[in-house]
Design an enzyme around this catalytic site. Sequence first.
Site, PDB file in Angstrom:
ATOM      1  N   SER A 156       2.377   1.494   2.830  1.00  0.00           N
ATOM      2  CA  SER A 156       2.676   2.428   3.378  1.00  0.00           C
ATOM      3  C   SER A 156       3.750   2.761   4.619  1.00  0.00           C
ATOM      4  CB  SER A 156       1.323   3.053   4.084  1.00  0.00           C
ATOM      5  OG  SER A 156       1.054   4.342   4.480  1.00  0.00           O
ATOM      6  N   ARG A 225      -7.679  12.349  12.484  1.00  0.00           N
ATOM      7  CA  ARG A 225      -8.024  11.168  11.621  1.00  0.00           C
ATOM      8  C   ARG A 225      -8.761  11.528  10.559  1.00  0.00           C
ATOM      9  NH1 ARG A 225      -6.591   6.092  10.150  1.00  0.00           N
ATOM     10  NH2 ARG A 225      -8.057   4.778   9.789  1.00  0.00           N
ATOM     11  N   ASP A 320      -2.954   6.774  -6.046  1.00  0.00           N
ATOM     12  CA  ASP A 320      -2.493   7.064  -4.579  1.00  0.00           C
ATOM     13  C   ASP A 320      -1.677   8.527  -4.802  1.00  0.00           C
ATOM     14  OD1 ASP A 320      -0.886   7.261  -2.421  1.00  0.00           O
ATOM     15  OD2 ASP A 320      -0.248   5.235  -2.294  1.00  0.00           O
ATOM     16  N   HIS A 353      -4.595   5.794  -1.614  1.00  0.00           N
ATOM     17  CA  HIS A 353      -3.537   5.209  -1.040  1.00  0.00           C
ATOM     18  C   HIS A 353      -3.999   3.988  -0.364  1.00  0.00           C
ATOM     19  CE1 HIS A 353       0.017   4.804   1.333  1.00  0.00           C
ATOM     20  NE2 HIS A 353      -0.670   5.065   2.549  1.00  0.00           N
ATOM     21  N   ASP A 354      -5.353   4.010   0.032  1.00  0.00           N
ATOM     22  CA  ASP A 354      -5.909   2.870   0.603  1.00  0.00           C
ATOM     23  C   ASP A 354      -5.758   1.497  -0.212  1.00  0.00           C
ATOM     24  OD1 ASP A 354      -6.276   3.232   3.183  1.00  0.00           O
ATOM     25  OD2 ASP A 354      -8.347   3.737   3.146  1.00  0.00           O
TER      26      ASP A 354
END
Lengths: 382, 207
Positions: A156, A225, A320, A353-354
């Site tokens: 990222s 967040r 992602d 994405h994680d």
Amino acid sequence: MAPPNALIVTPRDYVFGTESDLLVLECGRTLGPVTIRYETYGNLDEHRQNAILLLHAFSGDAHAAGYHSPDDAHPGWWDSMIGPGKAFDTDQYYVICSNVLGGCRGSTGPGSTNPDTGRPYGLTFPVVTMQDMVTAQQRLISHLGIDRLLAVAGGSMGGMQAIQWSVSYPNNVAGAIVLASTARLNAQGIAFNAVGRNAIMSDPLWNGGDYYGGNTPDRGLSIARMVGHITYLSDRAMHERFGRRLQERAGFGFDFNDQFEVESYLEYKGGTFVDRFDANTYIYLSKAIDYFDLGGKYGGLDAAFTDCRSKFLVVSFTSDWLYPSYQSKEMVVALMRQEKDVSYVEIDCPFGHDSFLLETDRQGPMISSFLETVYTDVQSTR
Amino acid sequence: MFNRRAEHFSYEEIARLIEPGSSVLDLGCGNGELLQLLRDTRNATVRGVDIEESMIRECLKKGISVFQGNLDEGLKEYGSGSYDYVIMNETLQVVHQPVQLIREMVRVGRTAIVNFPNFGNLVNRMQLLVWGRMPVNRDIPYQWYDTPNIHFCTRRDFVQLCREMAIPIISTIDMRHNRRISPKTANLLATECCFLLKGSTPDAPIV
């Protein structure tokens, strides 16, 4: 509690940028003194050729592996990948991870004290870029006595820094590992960052960024967040984890007190985040990500990569949607056109994405093979 | 790409075709074994393309740079004449658009090397003639309903295609169970055929 025999690490600080030696930033301003918080794992070999710099993502920090004390509940953010026999094998490599410039986890950032005023910088802190973060890291690396890194690696925002490293210091990086990243942030990514910043800035406690020593804009930061966290997951991952289950209720209450599990999860994630993160750092780092556009900066990706001498491993993940595979491919194709040595893999896994943080079984062996190849090259050209 | 085949075309035969120190792109490189041989014995600069993650992992393990991609999407990222050799080893019969891919190979490579199982060999013909069943044998170990092979051709078919596409054939290697045989009887007897094709880039050297 850390498991028995856990690696206990002590973070260290490197301070540079005195009056005569200020850090010159991309925006033209100077900064100093600058503190960079870092941790190291493993040992530097006698030729100083086995150093790997890990670059953390948006909410990460210098604590990549191990525990700070035996009572520590959680290991570093990439502990599954770093250690003896792991992908970043600390029996073989000297692994370094530092908190980025502009961060809030030990390195100088908007929450640090401005030496000119004796008060926290707040929004008077200069806007920093990926290149500035890399420049600061380079100062640390050179302080550690390392001329050339075996590899830089990150996912990222960390991937952006890895790319920037190989462009800014072509002779000082043998290998670059770029995970779930992109050579430029597209409108969708900028849009999500804007929502996050808006959430923070519309919290009355934010007070133009001047809130240190008083009540902090927790509500704004936690909403930022939450939005961010959604973009790190995927439709499938969320469905499998939460479905439509309600929290502590069997059926609808037909009021606004009931909560779906996913809501409660986001609340929790937002709530724990404010304990370890500074709202202004959120604003600064998200801006640095927005500004990142390698092709825009160097007159095209091809031009950016012309002088690169690193070997690349680029990994993207099918699920992602924040930094989709096509963006990684654009970068890879530009590297290929420039006849750079690059490998590309698209891992089919559902974590969004994680994935780069969660999926270790498949990316681990590839990273380990790549490092071994680069290390062999480096040793043979000594 | 698919490794269920009992035998593969002799990599040593391919290696003999490669000028030392040249650049090689292998389409459908599988576990990278051929590229490893070319790198180690011909000092070639090698790169592979494969669609399967497990194969990418094997290539990386051998230190071979590889791109995970689908050959059916073509080679548009690769510049004309950018490789000395573009190889397609045992892969022609599994791609969706073989004609387009061959055209791309001779564009990107100064020389293209294609090998494929010869569907016209005697065993296949006999199985079809005598039993009236689709050939299943050690060279083609798949049932018709469960095969990656969607574009079989005979040696003669391929020669005809090259003629139609105006691609000069530099030479051929015809193998029967890993032994070289004469091109004269190859359409009937060869189990594997390998074609060396001249690239279409104007400045490609005469090999």
